[in-house]
Design a protein around this motif. Structure first.
Motif, PDB file in Angstrom:
ATOM      1  N   SER A 205       0.819  -1.218   0.000  1.00 23.50           N
ATOM      2  CA  SER A 205       0.000   0.000   0.000  1.00 23.50           C
ATOM      3  C   SER A 205       0.853   1.268   0.000  1.00 23.50           C
ATOM      4  O   SER A 205       0.401   2.314  -0.457  1.00 23.50           O
ATOM      5  CB  SER A 205      -0.936   0.005   1.213  1.00 23.50           C
ATOM      6  N   ILE A 206       2.079   1.192   0.503  1.00 22.78           N
ATOM      7  CA  ILE A 206       2.926   2.391   0.536  1.00 22.78           C
ATOM      8  C   ILE A 206       3.953   2.415  -0.600  1.00 22.78           C
ATOM      9  O   ILE A 206       4.483   3.471  -0.939  1.00 22.78           O
ATOM     10  CB  ILE A 206       3.657   2.530   1.891  1.00 22.78           C
ATOM     11  N   ASP A 207       4.237   1.246  -1.186  1.00 17.66           N
ATOM     12  CA  ASP A 207       5.199   1.154  -2.292  1.00 17.66           C
ATOM     13  C   ASP A 207       4.731   0.008  -3.185  1.00 17.66           C
ATOM     14  O   ASP A 207       5.218  -1.116  -3.083  1.00 17.66           O
ATOM     15  CB  ASP A 207       6.609   0.905  -1.743  1.00 17.66           C
ATOM     16  N   ARG A 208       3.806   0.325  -4.056  1.00 21.96           N
ATOM     17  CA  ARG A 208       3.038  -0.695  -4.784  1.00 21.96           C
ATOM     18  C   ARG A 208       3.916  -1.716  -5.496  1.00 21.96           C
ATOM     19  O   ARG A 208       3.650  -2.917  -5.478  1.00 21.96           O
ATOM     20  CB  ARG A 208       2.108  -0.027  -5.797  1.00 21.96           C
ATOM     21  N   ASP A 209       4.982  -1.254  -6.134  1.00 17.52           N
ATOM     22  CA  ASP A 209       5.833  -2.149  -6.920  1.00 17.52           C
ATOM     23  C   ASP A 209       7.108  -2.531  -6.192  1.00 17.52           C
ATOM     24  O   ASP A 209       8.041  -3.086  -6.805  1.00 17.52           O
ATOM     25  CB  ASP A 209       6.171  -1.485  -8.262  1.00 17.52           C
ATOM     26  N   PHE A 210       7.166  -2.232  -4.899  1.00 18.51           N
ATOM     27  CA  PHE A 210       8.343  -2.548  -4.079  1.00 18.51           C
ATOM     28  C   PHE A 210       9.621  -1.962  -4.685  1.00 18.51           C
ATOM     29  O   PHE A 210      10.673  -2.604  -4.711  1.00 18.51           O
ATOM     30  CB  PHE A 210       8.495  -4.064  -3.900  1.00 18.51           C
ATOM     31  N   GLU A 211       9.519  -0.736  -5.178  1.00 17.98           N
ATOM     32  CA  GLU A 211      10.669  -0.105  -5.809  1.00 17.98           C
ATOM     33  C   GLU A 211      11.756   0.255  -4.795  1.00 17.98           C
ATOM     34  O   GLU A 211      12.944   0.180  -5.095  1.00 17.98           O
ATOM     35  CB  GLU A 211      10.227   1.151  -6.567  1.00 17.98           C
ATOM     36  N   LEU A 212      11.334   0.652  -3.602  1.00 21.15           N
ATOM     37  CA  LEU A 212      12.310   1.023  -2.578  1.00 21.15           C
ATOM     38  C   LEU A 212      12.229   0.085  -1.377  1.00 21.15           C
ATOM     39  O   LEU A 212      13.249  -0.342  -0.841  1.00 21.15           O
ATOM     40  CB  LEU A 212      12.093   2.469  -2.113  1.00 21.15           C
TER      41      LEU A 212
END
Length: 476
Positions: A205-212
């Motif tokens: 929910s806070i980083d949809r694509d797990f970029e960071l």
């Protein structure tokens, strides 16, 4: 949603040092690197200063001078990839340096479980996690692979803090339904799985694509998990394709306990294999006492190892045979393993990896009948441990195409290192502002890097960037 990186493009000028391969550092002198607003390296130009960059690089990139931030390394400074810490326990940060005289299992009950249980308090967790993230960033750690606790809310808080402070992170809610004290256990395997899913949902929910920030499935270690818990987590890993982290073969008494708890498994590593937890996205911390059969299984499954020389020495667990693991084809990175380890510095882990490997090569060291020439092969060089700290760590956490070196298309996860230049005018003016590394002017670049490895600390880490975003700057 991931925070934006930059409003402007970046031009970095100076000397850039990174690992070309395991045993080779590449030195790029008088070089320009261009990083765009998304934090990616878009150009690397040798023999280029600011005026040349403005004349030739900017037009190609569609840049104008007013939308570029220029950072030029000064004398005694160089750019180095950000460190990757492949194994550390965020809630244990207050216990750094407190490991007493105990061995692993005693240490867990005396120091670790009470501290982790106290992270149920969000105010305490915020205090501890904020300081942990800031401290690791200050030491140049741009990517951290965290064990959190069994608590969903405080684990979610750790993810929030990493995102807001800009550290690339893998966040694992710890799963454990046995072995620990009654006050610090998952109620059941089913409840532990549900709590892990809740943590995964929050991070998405806070980083949809797990970029960071990415979730990572985290069975604490085999003795702390029932067979049911391990199987459920293995099914979750197969379903989500998320990475997995755990411990293996850290301590001889721990191995004996695994044998007692899982009599149907051929060995410690086999417990994870049977549960479906051993794969190419699995990080195994320690791996000190693996048998040949286990190491071959790890290699076949393409699982990775986090080498933690500081904690292995502090808790007297043993000396991991890193050269042996590498020759088996197993990717190895470095972990600080706070608080079994006493330092948040990956640089410290790198220097200790050198020393531990030297111990394995010492003539009086028992090594299963190996000849002295064979034992000499155990020794790791400056170049090799710095590879483990960066490019090797990137392989371990599955980010080798994004971070760990300076190449076009990769993210700008980097640190600016500054060493103290001893001038003739100030030779009698002693100050420790520049740290322990003193440069006299006649050293080669290889000498400078070696002096930094063995003497450096956070005072030498002047600036740190993650995905092009400045996340730490030393003020003094």
């Amino acid at each position: 949603m991931t925070l934006p990186n930059n409003e402007k493009n970046h031009l970095f000028l100076g000397t850039f040092i990174h690992s070309k391969r395991l045993d080779e550092l590449q030195y790029l002198h008088d070089t320009a690197i261009c990083v765009n607003t998304t934090g990616k390296i878009v150009a690397i130009e040798p023999e280029c200063d600011q005026s040349k960059a403005e004349a030739s690089l900017y037009p190609k990139l569609g840049w104008t001078t007013h939308d570029v931030i220029v950072t030029a390394a000064k004398e005694g400074q160089f750019f180095f990839p950000g460190f990757i810490d492949t194994h550390l326990h965020a809630p244990q940060y207050p216990n750094v340096g407190i490991f007493g005289k105990s061995t692993l299992l005693d240490w867990l009950n005396t120091y670790t479980f009470p501290m982790e249980a106290s992270m149920a308090s969000l105010s305490k967790a915020r205090k501890v996690y904020t300081r942990c993230v800031r401290r690791t960033l200050a030491h140049g750690t741009t990517t951290a692979t965290y064990f959190a606790t069994i608590h969903v809310e405080s684990t979610n808080l750790l993810a929030d803090l990493c995102l807001s402070m800009g550290q690339r992170a893998f966040i694992g809610r710890v799963c454990m339904d046995q072995l620990g004290p009654d006050y610090y256990l998952d109620e059941s395997a089913e409840q532990g799985l549900a709590a892990t899913r809740a943590n995964i949902a929050h991070i998405r929910s806070i980083d949809r694509d797990f970029e960071l920030v990415s979730p990572i499935i985290t069975p604490r270690f085999a003795p702390a998990c029932s067979a049911d818990m391990l199987r459920r987590l293995g099914d979750l890993a197969a379903e989500t394709r998320l990475p997995v982290q755990t411990h293996v073969s850290e301590n001889v008494s721990e191995i004996a306990l695994v044998r007692e708890l899982f009599p149907d498994s051929p060995h410690y590593t086999g417990v994870y294999e049977q549960a479906g937890l051993l794969g190419d996205r699995t990080i195994l911390a320690h791996a000190i006492h693996l048998s040949d059969e286990e190491a071959d299984l790890v290699a076949r499954r393409k699982a990775k190892v986090a080498h933690c020389p500081c904690s292995n020495s502090a808790i007297t667990s043993g000396e991991a045979r890193v050269r042996w693991l590498l020759e088996k084809g197993i990717d190895v990175g470095l972990g600080t393993d706070m608080s079994g380890g006493y330092s948040p510095s990956v640089l410290e882990a790198a220097r200790l990896a050198c020393l531990v490997s030297n111990h394995l090569a010492m003539p009086n060291k028992q090594a299963d009948g190996c000849s002295q020439s064979e034992k000499e092969k155990s020794k790791l060089s400056v170049e090799e441990v710095l590879y483990l700290a960066t490019r090797g760590g990137a392989e371990v956490v599955g980010l080798s195409s994004k971070v760990g070196s300076f190449e076009v298309g990769m993210d700008w996860d980097a640190q600016l290192i500054g060493l103290d230049m001893v001038s003739e005018e100030a030779v009698d003016d002693y100050t420790d502002d520049g740290g322990n590394v003193e440069i006299f002017g006649w050293e080669t670049w290889e000498d400078l890097v070696a002096k930094w490895l063995f003497n450096g600390d956070d005072r030498n880490t002047k600036k740190v960037w993650v995905r092009g975003r400045l996340v730490h700057e030393r003020r003094s």
